[in-house]
Design a protein around this motif. Structure first.
Motif, PDB file in Angstrom:
ATOM      1  N   ILE A  22       0.843  -1.196   0.000  1.00  0.00           N
ATOM      2  CA  ILE A  22       0.000   0.000   0.000  1.00  0.00           C
ATOM      3  C   ILE A  22       0.876   1.243   0.000  1.00  0.00           C
ATOM      4  N   GLY A  23       2.015   1.155   0.701  1.00  0.00           N
ATOM      5  CA  GLY A  23       2.954   2.277   0.720  1.00  0.00           C
ATOM      6  C   GLY A  23       2.294   3.552   1.149  1.00  0.00           C
ATOM      7  N   LEU A  24       2.365   4.575   0.304  1.00  0.00           N
ATOM      8  CA  LEU A  24       1.693   5.851   0.551  1.00  0.00           C
ATOM      9  C   LEU A  24       0.489   6.034  -0.370  1.00  0.00           C
ATOM     10  N   ASN A  25       0.048   4.960  -1.005  1.00  0.00           N
ATOM     11  CA  ASN A  25      -1.090   5.072  -1.912  1.00  0.00           C
ATOM     12  C   ASN A  25      -2.413   5.317  -1.181  1.00  0.00           C
ATOM     13  N   ALA A 178      14.869  -6.901  -7.117  1.00  0.00           N
ATOM     14  CA  ALA A 178      14.059  -5.756  -7.531  1.00  0.00           C
ATOM     15  C   ALA A 178      14.866  -4.873  -8.473  1.00  0.00           C
ATOM     16  N   THR A 179      14.150  -4.124  -9.291  1.00  0.00           N
ATOM     17  CA  THR A 179      14.722  -3.047 -10.087  1.00  0.00           C
ATOM     18  C   THR A 179      13.921  -1.796  -9.778  1.00  0.00           C
ATOM     19  N   SER A 180      14.586  -0.768  -9.303  1.00  0.00           N
ATOM     20  CA  SER A 180      13.888   0.415  -8.778  1.00  0.00           C
ATOM     21  C   SER A 180      13.606   1.459  -9.851  1.00  0.00           C
ATOM     22  N   THR A 181      12.897   1.027 -10.906  1.00  0.00           N
ATOM     23  CA  THR A 181      12.402   1.942 -11.920  1.00  0.00           C
ATOM     24  C   THR A 181      10.884   1.958 -11.809  1.00  0.00           C
ATOM     25  N   TYR A 182      10.286   3.143 -11.867  1.00  0.00           N
ATOM     26  CA  TYR A 182       8.830   3.261 -11.659  1.00  0.00           C
ATOM     27  C   TYR A 182       8.175   3.996 -12.837  1.00  0.00           C
ATOM     28  N   PRO A 183       7.364   3.348 -13.643  1.00  0.00           N
ATOM     29  CA  PRO A 183       7.233   1.889 -13.736  1.00  0.00           C
ATOM     30  C   PRO A 183       8.415   1.281 -14.475  1.00  0.00           C
ATOM     31  N   MET A 239      -5.030   7.895  -9.930  1.00  0.00           N
ATOM     32  CA  MET A 239      -5.112   8.727  -8.725  1.00  0.00           C
ATOM     33  C   MET A 239      -3.851   9.571  -8.551  1.00  0.00           C
ATOM     34  N   TRP A 240      -3.988  10.651  -7.777  1.00  0.00           N
ATOM     35  CA  TRP A 240      -2.845  11.510  -7.511  1.00  0.00           C
ATOM     36  C   TRP A 240      -1.864  10.796  -6.583  1.00  0.00           C
ATOM     37  N   GLY A 241      -0.567  10.931  -6.891  1.00  0.00           N
ATOM     38  CA  GLY A 241       0.466  10.327  -6.062  1.00  0.00           C
ATOM     39  C   GLY A 241       1.511   9.647  -6.930  1.00  0.00           C
ATOM     40  N   SER A 242       2.712   9.507  -6.399  1.00  0.00           N
ATOM     41  CA  SER A 242       3.856   9.091  -7.213  1.00  0.00           C
ATOM     42  C   SER A 242       3.867   7.603  -7.543  1.00  0.00           C
ATOM     43  N   ALA A 246       2.500   2.748 -11.161  1.00  0.00           N
ATOM     44  CA  ALA A 246       3.208   1.469 -11.188  1.00  0.00           C
ATOM     45  C   ALA A 246       2.537   0.439 -10.285  1.00  0.00           C
ATOM     46  N   SER A 247       1.260   0.660  -9.972  1.00  0.00           N
ATOM     47  CA  SER A 247       0.530  -0.211  -9.056  1.00  0.00           C
ATOM     48  C   SER A 247      -0.509  -1.044  -9.783  1.00  0.00           C
TER      49      SER A 247
END
Length: 290
Positions: A22-25, A178-183, A239-242, A246-247
């Protein structure tokens, strides 16, 4: 080697441990967080994960006063960081909701005070975000908790992973490719690293934390032996948010869990045999008997 989180055992041939990030979503909204927990539970995942920061520590000095347009109006980046953080009572509310839905819940602490904050709430495990893999002070604090640690390895070299495991130990760690590219684009998934990590760190369960669009890469990770899968979830990718883009939306998450379980059943035991369902076709089609 297995690691136990809550009442679930990870590794050793068990079903993949599926984490809905969920993170900050939740965008700082408890009710939205509870809806996301319901989505995760309905899809059949094992755990939900949040992110916990102390904004004064985690927000770089040069970013604190930068204006940011938000759904709550224009505010500084530091104010925004405070706005989306849950306090203790809010975490108790969402954590209780997750527990009532049969899910493990925990978070990625981004600083040492956040470790103590989560320990006070008696989380079942801790997650190290890829960005924190080189944070020695944080890793040492997590080691001292005695809790299982899920360690993501995006944006990291093998040498940095070696060092992190020296600090947190290997007795209760789940390592996540993991690869930290979004998306993330498929060309950057590099799934063949999963068996490489498994061979390099014998006895350490290896999973996959994904930021790609779609389901195929996560399902392929399970076919390659990933013992855990983590994906961000949202009610709506627009939705708004970073992290929303990628979700996975609710239907996608449900399909992911379904497909993971199908692939696990399909992997079998590696022993070549004639299955009962083949006997009738064999009698009908095989002209020369053995």
């Amino acid at each position: 080697m297995t690691v136990t989180i809550g009442n679930r055992v990870i590794g050793g041939g068990r079903p993949a441990y599926v984490i809905a990030e969920i993170g900050l979503n939740h965008n700082g909204d408890v009710e939205l967080a509870k809806r996301l927990i319901d989505v995760a539970a309905d899809a059949g995942v094992d755990a939900v994960k949040f992110q916990k920061r102390t904004p004064e520590i985690c927000t770089p000095e040069h970013m604190r006063g930068v204006p940011r347009e938000t759904p709550w109006g224009t505010m500084t980046y530091l104010q925004y960081r405070h706005r989306v953080e849950f306090d203790r009572d809010q975490y108790i509310e969402v954590g209780d909701h997750a527990t009532l839905r049969g899910l493990d819940w925990f978070a990625s602490p981004w600083d040492v005070p956040s470790v103590h904050f989560l320990e006070d709430l008696n989380v079942v495990a801790h997650k190290v975000a890829s960005a924190s893999l080189t944070d020695v002070e944080l890793l040492e604090a997590l080691r001292q908790t005695g809790k299982p640690v899920i360690l993501s390895t995006g944006m990291s070299t093998i040498e940095q992973i070696d060092r992190a495991l020296e600090i947190v130990g290997t007795d209760r760690v789940v390592l996540m490719h993991a690869t930290s590219t979004y998306p993330m684009e498929p060309e950057e998934a590099n799934l063949r690293v999963i068996p490489v990590l498994r061979d390099r760190y014998p006895g350490v369960p290896v999973g996959y934390s994904g930021h790609e669009r779609g389901l195929q890469i996560s399902v392929a990770a399970v076919a390659l032996g990933a013992v855990a899968v983590e994906r961000h979830i949202t009610l709506d990718r627009t939705m708004w948010g970073s992290d929303h883009a990628a979700s996975l939306e609710p239907t996608g998450l449900a399909h992911l869990v379904r497909d993971i379980r199908i692939v696990e059943a399909a992997m079998g035991d590696g022993v070549k045999r004639v299955f009962p369902g083949e006997l009738a076709p064999m009698a009908k089609l095989r002209r020369v008997p053995a």
